[in-house]
Each structure stands twice: as C-alpha cells, then as structure tokens.
Design a protein around this motif. Structure first.
Motif, PDB file in Angstrom:
ATOM      1  N   LEU A  84      35.606  71.092  52.861  1.00 30.85           N
ATOM      2  CA  LEU A  84      35.857  70.054  53.852  1.00 30.85           C
ATOM      3  C   LEU A  84      36.721  70.581  54.989  1.00 30.85           C
ATOM      4  O   LEU A  84      37.548  71.466  54.782  1.00 30.85           O
ATOM      5  CB  LEU A  84      36.581  68.868  53.204  1.00 30.85           C
ATOM      6  N   TRP A  85      36.546  70.003  56.151  1.00 31.16           N
ATOM      7  CA  TRP A  85      37.401  70.316  57.298  1.00 31.16           C
ATOM      8  C   TRP A  85      38.664  69.481  57.224  1.00 31.16           C
ATOM      9  O   TRP A  85      38.608  68.275  56.945  1.00 31.16           O
ATOM     10  CB  TRP A  85      36.667  70.002  58.604  1.00 31.16           C
ATOM     11  N   VAL A  86      39.811  70.098  57.501  1.00 31.56           N
ATOM     12  CA  VAL A  86      41.077  69.365  57.542  1.00 31.56           C
ATOM     13  C   VAL A  86      40.983  68.236  58.556  1.00 31.56           C
ATOM     14  O   VAL A  86      41.451  67.123  58.307  1.00 31.56           O
ATOM     15  CB  VAL A  86      42.265  70.300  57.850  1.00 31.56           C
ATOM     16  N   VAL A 144      36.564  73.172  46.677  1.00 35.03           N
ATOM     17  CA  VAL A 144      36.791  74.610  46.512  1.00 35.03           C
ATOM     18  C   VAL A 144      37.446  75.296  47.707  1.00 35.03           C
ATOM     19  O   VAL A 144      38.000  76.380  47.570  1.00 35.03           O
ATOM     20  CB  VAL A 144      35.487  75.351  46.155  1.00 35.03           C
ATOM     21  N   ASN A 145      37.355  74.685  48.866  1.00 29.62           N
ATOM     22  CA  ASN A 145      37.899  75.331  50.059  1.00 29.62           C
ATOM     23  C   ASN A 145      38.028  74.293  51.154  1.00 29.62           C
ATOM     24  O   ASN A 145      37.336  73.281  51.153  1.00 29.62           O
ATOM     25  CB  ASN A 145      36.973  76.457  50.526  1.00 29.62           C
ATOM     26  N   THR A 146      38.917  74.580  52.086  1.00 21.15           N
ATOM     27  CA  THR A 146      39.017  73.747  53.277  1.00 21.15           C
ATOM     28  C   THR A 146      38.945  74.645  54.501  1.00 21.15           C
ATOM     29  O   THR A 146      39.248  75.829  54.431  1.00 21.15           O
ATOM     30  CB  THR A 146      40.297  72.899  53.283  1.00 21.15           C
ATOM     31  N   GLY A 197      43.772  68.677  45.289  1.00 18.44           N
ATOM     32  CA  GLY A 197      43.219  69.590  44.313  1.00 18.44           C
ATOM     33  C   GLY A 197      42.399  70.722  44.918  1.00 18.44           C
ATOM     34  O   GLY A 197      41.647  71.389  44.216  1.00 18.44           O
ATOM     35  N   CYS A 198      42.545  70.936  46.224  1.00 14.06           N
ATOM     36  CA  CYS A 198      41.830  72.024  46.887  1.00 14.06           C
ATOM     37  C   CYS A 198      42.395  73.350  46.420  1.00 14.06           C
ATOM     38  O   CYS A 198      43.608  73.538  46.371  1.00 14.06           O
ATOM     39  CB  CYS A 198      41.957  71.885  48.394  1.00 14.06           C
ATOM     40  N   ILE A 199      41.512  74.299  46.089  1.00 13.64           N
ATOM     41  CA  ILE A 199      41.972  75.560  45.505  1.00 13.64           C
ATOM     42  C   ILE A 199      42.063  76.719  46.499  1.00 13.64           C
ATOM     43  O   ILE A 199      42.572  77.779  46.157  1.00 13.64           O
ATOM     44  CB  ILE A 199      41.089  75.980  44.308  1.00 13.64           C
ATOM     45  N   ALA A 200      41.587  76.531  47.732  1.00 17.01           N
ATOM     46  CA  ALA A 200      41.642  77.619  48.721  1.00 17.01           C
ATOM     47  C   ALA A 200      41.674  77.028  50.125  1.00 17.01           C
ATOM     48  O   ALA A 200      41.243  75.910  50.359  1.00 17.01           O
ATOM     49  CB  ALA A 200      40.444  78.560  48.572  1.00 17.01           C
ATOM     50  N   ILE A 201      42.186  77.847  51.037  1.00 20.08           N
ATOM     51  CA  ILE A 201      42.204  77.417  52.437  1.00 20.08           C
ATOM     52  C   ILE A 201      41.861  78.625  53.295  1.00 20.08           C
ATOM     53  O   ILE A 201      42.175  79.740  52.959  1.00 20.08           O
ATOM     54  CB  ILE A 201      43.575  76.842  52.848  1.00 20.08           C
TER      55      ILE A 201
END
Length: 105
Positions: free
Chosen positions: A37-39, A67-69, A101-105
């Motif tokens: 998802l986008w912030v 999994v990622n943002t 709960g996002c695991i990466a950025i």
C-alpha cells in the motif's frame, strides 16, 4: 502454485482511484498473498476518519499480509532542514506502519 508468495503493488490500481480498503479487497479477491500500500492512501483513509485498527482488521479479515509500503522520504536532500523533516516524517510513518503490521518499507 508459485514457489513464492505474491503481493499486489497498488500502483497498478492508480487509474481506478480506489480507497485503501477497496485495494485490500481487490488484492485478496485476485488471489494475492499480500499487498503493498501507498502511505498517501493510508493517510487519505485516516484523514477521512478511518482508524488504523479497523484497517488492520480489514487486511487480516481479507486473509492477506501487509508486506510492504510505498513511501518517499527526502533523506538525501542537500538542505539539512529538509533532511531533518524527512527523518521526522519517516519516524511518524514507520510508527503508523508498525501498528498496521507492515513488515517492510
């Protein structure tokens, strides 16, 4: 079945101008294991009254992982003030993403 998990980068959905919960539902319905998802979409959701706990529950109920943002911080800007603000922005956004709960950025 793939030997890896798949995730939908929601950039693919830009033309449809979907709200963040709709993006999550589409990713799940399409069979993806996760979503990126986008912030800015999460911030729009919050600005419209959406709650982090509700979005986290929606993602979990959809059966996919966050999994990622996608976020951009001007950490390498030549201006020290811009860099300082970028660190504050990154801290604020990362704290929000941890709650989701996002695991990466």
């Amino acid at each position: 079945m793939f030997p890896f998990e798949t995730a939908l980068n929601t950039s693919c959905l830009f033309p449809f101008r979907l709200k963040v919960k709709e993006q999550v539902s589409i990713a799940a319905e399409a069979g993806f294991d996760g979503i990126e998802l986008w912030v800015r979409d999460i911030e729009t959701y919050r600005a419209e009254g959406g709650k982090i706990k509700d979005l986290k529950m929606h993602i979990a109920d959809a059966g996919i992982a966050f999994v990622n943002t996608i976020a951009f911080f001007p950490l390498a800007d030549a201006d020290a003030m811009v860099r300082e603000q970028a660190f504050l922005q990154a801290k604020k956004e990362m704290e929000m993403l941890v709650q989701l709960g996002c695991i990466a950025i």
